[in-house]
Design a protein around this motif. Structure first.
Motif, PDB file in Angstrom:
ATOM      1  N   GLY A 155       0.609  -1.318   0.129  1.00  0.00           N
ATOM      2  CA  GLY A 155      -0.004  -0.057  -0.005  1.00  0.00           C
ATOM      3  C   GLY A 155       0.976   1.461   0.059  1.00  0.00           C
ATOM      4  N   PRO A 156       0.091   2.317   0.086  1.00  0.00           N
ATOM      5  CA  PRO A 156       1.060   3.752   0.297  1.00  0.00           C
ATOM      6  C   PRO A 156       2.186   3.800   1.590  1.00  0.00           C
ATOM      7  CG  PRO A 156      -1.104   3.979   1.038  1.00  0.00           C
ATOM      8  CD  PRO A 156      -1.092   2.435   0.696  1.00  0.00           C
ATOM      9  N   ALA A 157       3.115   4.702   1.220  1.00  0.00           N
ATOM     10  CA  ALA A 157       3.978   4.591   2.156  1.00  0.00           C
ATOM     11  C   ALA A 157       3.386   5.283   3.652  1.00  0.00           C
ATOM     12  CB  ALA A 157       5.197   5.441   1.875  1.00  0.00           C
ATOM     13  N   ALA A 158       3.924   4.944   4.723  1.00  0.00           N
ATOM     14  CA  ALA A 158       3.476   5.458   6.146  1.00  0.00           C
ATOM     15  C   ALA A 158       4.379   6.501   6.459  1.00  0.00           C
ATOM     16  CB  ALA A 158       3.170   4.338   7.021  1.00  0.00           C
ATOM     17  N   THR A 159       4.262   7.228   7.445  1.00  0.00           N
ATOM     18  CA  THR A 159       5.096   8.266   7.936  1.00  0.00           C
ATOM     19  C   THR A 159       5.956   7.592   9.088  1.00  0.00           C
ATOM     20  OG1 THR A 159       3.435  10.142   7.757  1.00  0.00           O
ATOM     21  CG2 THR A 159       5.289  10.445   9.218  1.00  0.00           C
ATOM     22  N   GLY A 160       7.372   7.780   8.993  1.00  0.00           N
ATOM     23  CA  GLY A 160       8.202   7.035  10.005  1.00  0.00           C
ATOM     24  C   GLY A 160       8.761   8.182  10.723  1.00  0.00           C
ATOM     25  N   ALA A 161      10.140   7.879  11.325  1.00  0.00           N
ATOM     26  CA  ALA A 161      10.638   8.809  12.327  1.00  0.00           C
ATOM     27  C   ALA A 161      11.263  10.030  11.495  1.00  0.00           C
ATOM     28  CB  ALA A 161      11.663   8.121  13.004  1.00  0.00           C
ATOM     29  N   SER A 162      11.369  11.138  12.159  1.00  0.00           N
ATOM     30  CA  SER A 162      12.213  12.454  11.522  1.00  0.00           C
ATOM     31  C   SER A 162      13.353  12.500  12.371  1.00  0.00           C
ATOM     32  CB  SER A 162      11.235  13.706  11.825  1.00  0.00           C
ATOM     33  OG  SER A 162       9.966  13.664  10.993  1.00  0.00           O
ATOM     34  N   PHE A 163      14.377  13.318  11.720  1.00  0.00           N
ATOM     35  CA  PHE A 163      15.693  13.418  12.167  1.00  0.00           C
ATOM     36  C   PHE A 163      15.932  14.860  12.176  1.00  0.00           C
ATOM     37  CE2 PHE A 163      15.320   9.025  10.664  1.00  0.00           C
ATOM     38  CZ  PHE A 163      15.721   8.467  11.799  1.00  0.00           C
ATOM     39  N   TYR A 164      16.694  15.398  13.144  1.00  0.00           N
ATOM     40  CA  TYR A 164      16.945  16.783  13.447  1.00  0.00           C
ATOM     41  C   TYR A 164      18.330  17.208  13.557  1.00  0.00           C
ATOM     42  CZ  TYR A 164      12.077  15.844  14.520  1.00  0.00           C
ATOM     43  OH  TYR A 164      10.744  15.450  14.702  1.00  0.00           O
ATOM     44  N   HIS A 165      18.983  18.333  13.021  1.00  0.00           N
ATOM     45  CA  HIS A 165      20.040  19.075  13.108  1.00  0.00           C
ATOM     46  C   HIS A 165      20.041  20.347  13.701  1.00  0.00           C
ATOM     47  CE1 HIS A 165      24.238  20.392  11.818  1.00  0.00           C
ATOM     48  NE2 HIS A 165      24.177  20.220  13.312  1.00  0.00           N
ATOM     49  N   GLY A 166      20.284  20.516  14.923  1.00  0.00           N
ATOM     50  CA  GLY A 166      20.399  21.803  15.381  1.00  0.00           C
ATOM     51  C   GLY A 166      21.683  22.569  14.908  1.00  0.00           C
ATOM     52  N   ASN A 167      21.809  23.315  13.977  1.00  0.00           N
ATOM     53  CA  ASN A 167      23.047  23.554  13.504  1.00  0.00           C
ATOM     54  C   ASN A 167      23.308  25.326  13.963  1.00  0.00           C
ATOM     55  OD1 ASN A 167      25.355  24.255  11.851  1.00  0.00           O
ATOM     56  ND2 ASN A 167      24.366  24.018   9.949  1.00  0.00           N
ATOM     57  N   TYR A 168      23.992  25.113  15.231  1.00  0.00           N
ATOM     58  CA  TYR A 168      24.299  26.699  15.603  1.00  0.00           C
ATOM     59  C   TYR A 168      25.628  26.949  16.095  1.00  0.00           C
ATOM     60  CZ  TYR A 168      19.191  25.963  16.695  1.00  0.00           C
ATOM     61  OH  TYR A 168      17.860  25.783  16.471  1.00  0.00           O
ATOM     62  N   SER A 169      25.934  28.122  15.649  1.00  0.00           N
ATOM     63  CA  SER A 169      27.436  28.378  15.756  1.00  0.00           C
ATOM     64  C   SER A 169      27.981  28.270  17.136  1.00  0.00           C
ATOM     65  CB  SER A 169      27.349  30.007  15.321  1.00  0.00           C
ATOM     66  OG  SER A 169      28.911  30.406  15.350  1.00  0.00           O
ATOM     67  N   VAL A 170      29.175  27.375  17.018  1.00  0.00           N
ATOM     68  CA  VAL A 170      29.602  27.161  18.425  1.00  0.00           C
ATOM     69  C   VAL A 170      31.245  27.582  18.454  1.00  0.00           C
ATOM     70  CG1 VAL A 170      28.181  25.282  19.057  1.00  0.00           C
ATOM     71  CG2 VAL A 170      30.300  24.765  17.620  1.00  0.00           C
ATOM     72  N   ARG A 171      31.668  27.874  19.620  1.00  0.00           N
ATOM     73  CA  ARG A 171      33.117  28.357  19.596  1.00  0.00           C
ATOM     74  C   ARG A 171      34.428  27.023  19.593  1.00  0.00           C
ATOM     75  NH1 ARG A 171      32.607  32.333  25.000  1.00  0.00           N
ATOM     76  NH2 ARG A 171      31.021  33.604  24.208  1.00  0.00           N
ATOM     77  N   THR A 172      35.409  27.342  18.940  1.00  0.00           N
ATOM     78  CA  THR A 172      36.509  26.473  18.919  1.00  0.00           C
ATOM     79  C   THR A 172      37.572  26.762  19.705  1.00  0.00           C
ATOM     80  OG1 THR A 172      37.385  27.469  17.070  1.00  0.00           O
ATOM     81  CG2 THR A 172      35.769  25.840  16.347  1.00  0.00           C
ATOM     82  N   GLY A 173      38.411  25.767  20.220  1.00  0.00           N
ATOM     83  CA  GLY A 173      39.693  26.039  20.937  1.00  0.00           C
ATOM     84  C   GLY A 173      39.624  25.472  22.104  1.00  0.00           C
ATOM     85  N   ALA A 174      40.673  25.245  22.896  1.00  0.00           N
ATOM     86  CA  ALA A 174      41.058  24.340  24.072  1.00  0.00           C
ATOM     87  C   ALA A 174      40.102  24.715  25.254  1.00  0.00           C
ATOM     88  CB  ALA A 174      42.410  24.426  24.289  1.00  0.00           C
ATOM     89  N   GLY A 175      39.483  25.902  25.130  1.00  0.00           N
ATOM     90  CA  GLY A 175      38.712  26.215  26.218  1.00  0.00           C
ATOM     91  C   GLY A 175      37.465  26.089  26.107  1.00  0.00           C
ATOM     92  N   ASN A 176      36.968  25.549  24.941  1.00  0.00           N
ATOM     93  CA  ASN A 176      35.499  25.418  24.863  1.00  0.00           C
ATOM     94  C   ASN A 176      35.279  23.815  24.477  1.00  0.00           C
ATOM     95  OD1 ASN A 176      34.658  28.148  24.514  1.00  0.00           O
ATOM     96  ND2 ASN A 176      36.530  28.270  22.779  1.00  0.00           N
ATOM     97  N   GLU A 177      33.936  23.398  24.419  1.00  0.00           N
ATOM     98  CA  GLU A 177      33.655  22.204  24.268  1.00  0.00           C
ATOM     99  C   GLU A 177      34.003  21.750  22.817  1.00  0.00           C
ATOM    100  OE1 GLU A 177      30.022  21.153  27.210  1.00  0.00           O
ATOM    101  OE2 GLU A 177      29.561  21.226  24.894  1.00  0.00           O
ATOM    102  N   ALA A 178      34.513  20.339  22.616  1.00  0.00           N
ATOM    103  CA  ALA A 178      34.739  19.838  21.501  1.00  0.00           C
ATOM    104  C   ALA A 178      33.511  19.662  20.446  1.00  0.00           C
ATOM    105  CB  ALA A 178      35.407  18.389  21.673  1.00  0.00           C
ATOM    106  N   GLN A 179      33.867  19.553  19.118  1.00  0.00           N
ATOM    107  CA  GLN A 179      32.746  19.473  18.332  1.00  0.00           C
ATOM    108  C   GLN A 179      32.675  17.911  17.821  1.00  0.00           C
ATOM    109  OE1 GLN A 179      33.687  22.196  15.319  1.00  0.00           O
ATOM    110  NE2 GLN A 179      33.517  24.146  16.612  1.00  0.00           N
TER     111      GLN A 179
END
Length: 289
Positions: A106-130
């Motif tokens: 039959g017709p396709a049914a709705t499955g799961a959705s996936f998300y990316h919060g693409n927000y600007s983050v800082r780099t460098g040793a004093g910040n969280e890793a990416q």
């Protein structure tokens, strides 16, 4: 006349093989499924610059940026926000999602959705890793609705390579040519930030059941291109899919689930058919000799 009568017993065997065994039952016509998604800490790698992100893995009824497009979520988050009070970056997936009516052929049914919060983050040793790579774990419980009685749990894993790309600095835009994948989604000029890139192997989105009353069932999960939000581009190379997401926004991509049934001959019928073919071959050899 001799040539015709010598094949009559063989043809009788072949006819009996084609009619052997009971008729196939009707295939399962309707299914339901529940998807539980989670992110695997052991399958997650951070880049070498910065500290390991705190509270990296979680679940909730809202995404880490406070948005709630659907329901329950599992997410992995990272990065020191570029601005005070800003959002960390994250990947999210619907979890505890139930779809109660999936029709065979039959017709396709709705499955799961996936998300990316693409927000600007800082780099460098004093910040969280990416994020460098991670693994999504999907446990899919399928049950037959019409008729009832068939249940199965499928375990699938998806390894995702992630690239956090260039953002503008000091009000200077980034040349498009410096953005990964610009040949696919871009044009000439410059941009304030390059889209981030996710690459995953999609082969685990297809699975097949064992034989159930003479049928096997093929389940296929595909991207629902009508649901794309802030997706800059998608490219597919075999089983590898690459997705680029816009900067400073929540991106979303939905999925569709289809089920098809394939009849499988009963082992007894296959054996009889083989015997009939062998008898035909033997009869032909005797005639030639």
């Amino acid at each position: 006349m001799h040539r015709v009568t010598s094949l009559v017993p063989v043809l009788a065997v072949l006819v009996s093989a084609s009619l052997a065994g009971p008729a196939l039952a009707a295939p399962i016509s309707e299914w339901s499924f529940t998807i539980v998604n989670s992110w695997d800490p052991g399958g997650t790698v951070w880049n070498s610059t910065g500290s390991t992100p705190s509270n990296a893995f979680g679940t909730g009824t809202t995404l880490p940026d406070g948005q709630d497009p659907a329901g329950d979520y599992a997410f992995v988050r990272w990065g020191t926000p570029e601005q005070t009070g800003g959002n960390r970056s994250f990947l999210g997936a619907d979890t505890n999602l139930t779809q109660s009516s999936v029709l065979t052929n039959g017709p396709a049914a709705t499955g799961a959705s996936f998300y990316h919060g693409n927000y600007s983050v800082r780099t460098g040793a004093g910040n969280e890793a990416q994020l460098k790579s991670t693994r999504l774990v999907s446990d899919i419980m399928i049950s037959s609705v019409t008729p009832v009685g068939t249940e199965a749990t499928l375990h699938r894993t998806f390894d995702i390579d992630f690239t956090e790309t260039l953002n503008a600095r000091l009000n200077q835009n980034v040349p498009i040519e410096e953005c990964p994948g610009y040949e696919t989604w871009g044009d000439s000029g410059a941009t304030g930030a390059c889209p981030d890139r996710l690459t995953l192997n999609t082969s685990a989105l297809r699975f097949t059941t064992g034989i159930i009353d003479g049928y096997v069932y093929d389940f296929v999960v595909s991207f629902d291109l009508s649901t794309l939000e802030n997706i800059v581009g998608i490219s597919v190379d075999g089983d590898l899919a690459t997705i680029w997401t816009g900067e400073g926004v929540l991106s979303r991509i939905g999925t569709l689930v289809t089920v098809t049934a394939r009849a499988v001959p009963e082992p007894g019928a296959v054996a009889l058919l083989g015997a009939g073919l062998a008898a035909m071959g033997l009869g032909l050899r005797r005639r030639r000799s």
